[in-house]
Scaffold this motif. Sequence first.
Motif, mmCIF file in Angstrom:
data_model
loop_
_atom_site.group_PDB
_atom_site.id
_atom_site.type_symbol
_atom_site.label_atom_id
_atom_site.label_comp_id
_atom_site.label_asym_id
_atom_site.label_seq_id
_atom_site.Cartn_x
_atom_site.Cartn_y
_atom_site.Cartn_z
ATOM 1 N N GLN A 101 0.836 -1.209 0.000
ATOM 2 C CA GLN A 101 0.000 0.000 0.000
ATOM 3 C C GLN A 101 0.868 1.256 0.000
ATOM 4 O O GLN A 101 0.587 2.209 -0.726
ATOM 5 N N LEU A 102 1.935 1.234 0.781
ATOM 6 C CA LEU A 102 2.830 2.392 0.807
ATOM 7 C C LEU A 102 3.433 2.621 -0.583
ATOM 8 O O LEU A 102 3.525 3.758 -1.046
ATOM 9 N N ARG A 103 3.840 1.541 -1.235
ATOM 10 C CA ARG A 103 4.430 1.682 -2.575
ATOM 11 C C ARG A 103 3.452 2.364 -3.530
ATOM 12 O O ARG A 103 3.815 3.236 -4.311
ATOM 13 N N GLU A 104 2.183 1.972 -3.418
ATOM 14 C CA GLU A 104 1.167 2.569 -4.282
ATOM 15 C C GLU A 104 1.011 4.063 -3.987
ATOM 16 O O GLU A 104 0.955 4.892 -4.900
ATOM 17 N N TRP A 105 0.944 4.389 -2.705
ATOM 18 C CA TRP A 105 0.786 5.805 -2.339
ATOM 19 C C TRP A 105 2.028 6.632 -2.659
ATOM 20 O O TRP A 105 1.939 7.811 -2.976
ATOM 21 N N GLN A 106 3.180 6.017 -2.581
ATOM 22 C CA GLN A 106 4.417 6.757 -2.787
ATOM 23 C C GLN A 106 4.651 7.067 -4.272
ATOM 24 O O GLN A 106 5.305 8.043 -4.619
ATOM 25 N N ARG A 107 4.043 6.238 -5.132
ATOM 26 C CA ARG A 107 4.155 6.449 -6.574
ATOM 27 C C ARG A 107 3.602 7.818 -6.965
ATOM 28 O O ARG A 107 2.485 8.153 -6.604
ATOM 29 N N ARG A 109 4.313 10.666 -5.916
ATOM 30 C CA ARG A 109 4.253 11.631 -4.833
ATOM 31 C C ARG A 109 5.667 12.062 -4.515
ATOM 32 O O ARG A 109 6.565 11.240 -4.328
ATOM 33 N N ALA A 110 5.887 13.373 -4.469
ATOM 34 C CA ALA A 110 7.232 13.893 -4.241
ATOM 35 C C ALA A 110 7.638 13.752 -2.772
ATOM 36 O O ALA A 110 8.740 13.329 -2.457
ATOM 37 N N LEU A 111 6.704 14.119 -1.878
ATOM 38 C CA LEU A 111 7.034 14.077 -0.453
ATOM 39 C C LEU A 111 7.115 12.640 0.047
ATOM 40 O O LEU A 111 6.297 11.809 -0.339
ATOM 41 N N PRO A 112 8.084 12.371 0.909
ATOM 42 C CA PRO A 112 8.169 11.014 1.440
ATOM 43 C C PRO A 112 7.033 10.738 2.423
ATOM 44 O O PRO A 112 6.519 11.634 3.083
ATOM 45 N N LEU A 113 6.645 9.477 2.475
ATOM 46 C CA LEU A 113 5.553 9.026 3.322
ATOM 47 C C LEU A 113 6.079 7.821 4.093
ATOM 48 O O LEU A 113 6.818 7.011 3.525
ATOM 49 N N SER A 114 5.716 7.708 5.361
ATOM 50 C CA SER A 114 6.180 6.533 6.110
ATOM 51 C C SER A 114 5.023 5.586 6.408
ATOM 52 O O SER A 114 3.858 5.995 6.382
ATOM 53 N N MET A 115 5.359 4.335 6.650
ATOM 54 C CA MET A 115 4.357 3.347 7.044
ATOM 55 C C MET A 115 4.817 2.688 8.332
ATOM 56 O O MET A 115 5.890 2.104 8.389
ATOM 57 N N SER A 116 3.992 2.820 9.376
ATOM 58 C CA SER A 116 4.297 2.195 10.659
ATOM 59 C C SER A 116 3.515 0.897 10.784
ATOM 60 O O SER A 116 2.312 0.864 10.528
ATOM 61 N N VAL A 117 4.210 -0.164 11.161
ATOM 62 C CA VAL A 117 3.596 -1.487 11.282
ATOM 63 C C VAL A 117 3.855 -2.023 12.688
ATOM 64 O O VAL A 117 4.999 -2.006 13.159
ATOM 65 N N ASN A 118 2.786 -2.469 13.340
ATOM 66 C CA ASN A 118 2.926 -3.025 14.693
ATOM 67 C C ASN A 118 3.491 -4.442 14.633
ATOM 68 O O ASN A 118 3.066 -5.260 13.825
ATOM 69 N N VAL A 119 4.436 -4.708 15.504
ATOM 70 C CA VAL A 119 5.053 -6.030 15.587
ATOM 71 C C VAL A 119 4.801 -6.561 16.994
ATOM 72 O O VAL A 119 5.019 -5.852 17.980
ATOM 73 N N SER A 120 4.336 -7.794 17.095
ATOM 74 C CA SER A 120 3.983 -8.327 18.412
ATOM 75 C C SER A 120 5.211 -8.831 19.159
ATOM 76 O O SER A 120 6.256 -9.139 18.567
ATOM 77 N N ALA A 121 5.055 -8.932 20.470
ATOM 78 C CA ALA A 121 6.128 -9.429 21.335
ATOM 79 C C ALA A 121 6.573 -10.825 20.900
ATOM 80 O O ALA A 121 7.758 -11.162 20.968
ATOM 81 N N VAL A 122 5.604 -11.628 20.442
ATOM 82 C CA VAL A 122 5.922 -13.001 20.041
ATOM 83 C C VAL A 122 6.745 -13.011 18.749
ATOM 84 O O VAL A 122 7.668 -13.818 18.592
ATOM 85 N N GLN A 123 6.449 -12.091 17.827
ATOM 86 C CA GLN A 123 7.277 -11.978 16.617
ATOM 87 C C GLN A 123 8.698 -11.553 16.972
ATOM 88 O O GLN A 123 9.665 -12.043 16.394
ATOM 89 N N LEU A 124 8.802 -10.623 17.919
ATOM 90 C CA LEU A 124 10.126 -10.153 18.336
ATOM 91 C C LEU A 124 10.925 -11.285 18.972
ATOM 92 O O LEU A 124 12.121 -11.447 18.714
ATOM 93 N N ALA A 125 10.242 -12.088 19.796
ATOM 94 C CA ALA A 125 10.920 -13.183 20.494
ATOM 95 C C ALA A 125 11.296 -14.316 19.541
ATOM 96 O O ALA A 125 12.294 -15.004 19.745
#
Length: 279
Positions: A101-107, A109-125
């Motif tokens: 989705q970010l890639r689509e929105w960034q196409r 578009r001059a200004l940079p856009l960020s995408m924040s994604v939540n990562v669970s404790a179990v994924q981190l572990a």
Amino acid sequence: HAKQNGRARWMMFDQTMQEGALRRLTLEAELRLALDANQLFLQYQPIITPGDGMISGFEALLRWRHPVLGMISPLEFIPVAEEVGLIGQIGSWVLEAACLQLREWQRGRALPLSMSVNVSAVQLAGGELVKVVTRVLAETGIAHGSLKLELTESAVMADADHALAVFKELKALGVRLSLDDFGTGYSSLSHLRRLPIDTLKIDRSFVSAMDSHSDKRQIAEVVVMLARTLGLDVVAEGVETRAELDILREMGSDFVQGYFYFRPLDAAAATLALADEAS
Ligand code: C2E
Ligand code: MG
Ligand code: MG
Ligand code: MG
């Protein structure tokens, strides 16, 4: 008589427990199918620079539209996914969908856009996170610095040494890291100083009604000062009112996120919000 009342109360309690357990079993069983059945989807909540009110990026928020039970909160089903071993698969899907989705929105578009994604404790572990992030970055081709991974303060501090090792690998990829729900966990300042993070997210509980609660305001201020000292950005989440926004702006919060500007939006509505801004 008293005995009968007690019995009735006990039966009600028992019934509530049974309903809770039944719902839980249903969620466990059906979450396995939800991904393939396209019942999981993402909403996107804009993250705003308070100076100009512009969208600097989005946080991807997972949703489950169950055909019978309706919308189920991630606060309810993420723990289920973690317990039954589905969080890896679901987390990978979230990461990939959000980056596409970010890639689509960034196409175009001059200004940079960020995408924040939540990562669970179990994924981190678990041992797969760096591999999954590497694969998704390669597949989607987004700028690595435009991806921000959000890990809760408590997930990180639960095993700070492991978190540090994983964070170093993620930083080597060029992605950015945020500590989510900051202020609700028990951060050791020496751990905090060692972690290669970019952002602290002030938990919503300190923002909500901060204009009438000086204790909340003071905690938020300490987080902003801590971030300044460590050279980190600050995001305040859960900004619902003009009064809260004004306080946070004065404190120097770099970004704000909350219903005052936008609720989490479906992809189509978020696309419109971006287009609105450009015109
Ligand atoms: P979070 O990461 O702290 O996300 C912020 C939550 O605050 C979201 O709730 C968002 O809808 C809500 N919020 C934002 N602004 C406001 C506001 O002004 N007022 C109020 N009342 N609420 C606001 P949501 O979407 O229900 O998500 C809850 C939690 O579920 C998230 O907290 C995150 O920990 C978890 N979550 C959501 N999506 C994912 C995901 O894809 N993966 C993982 N592992 N966890 C997720
Ligand atoms: Mg978050
Ligand atoms: Mg948060
Ligand atoms: Mg939160």
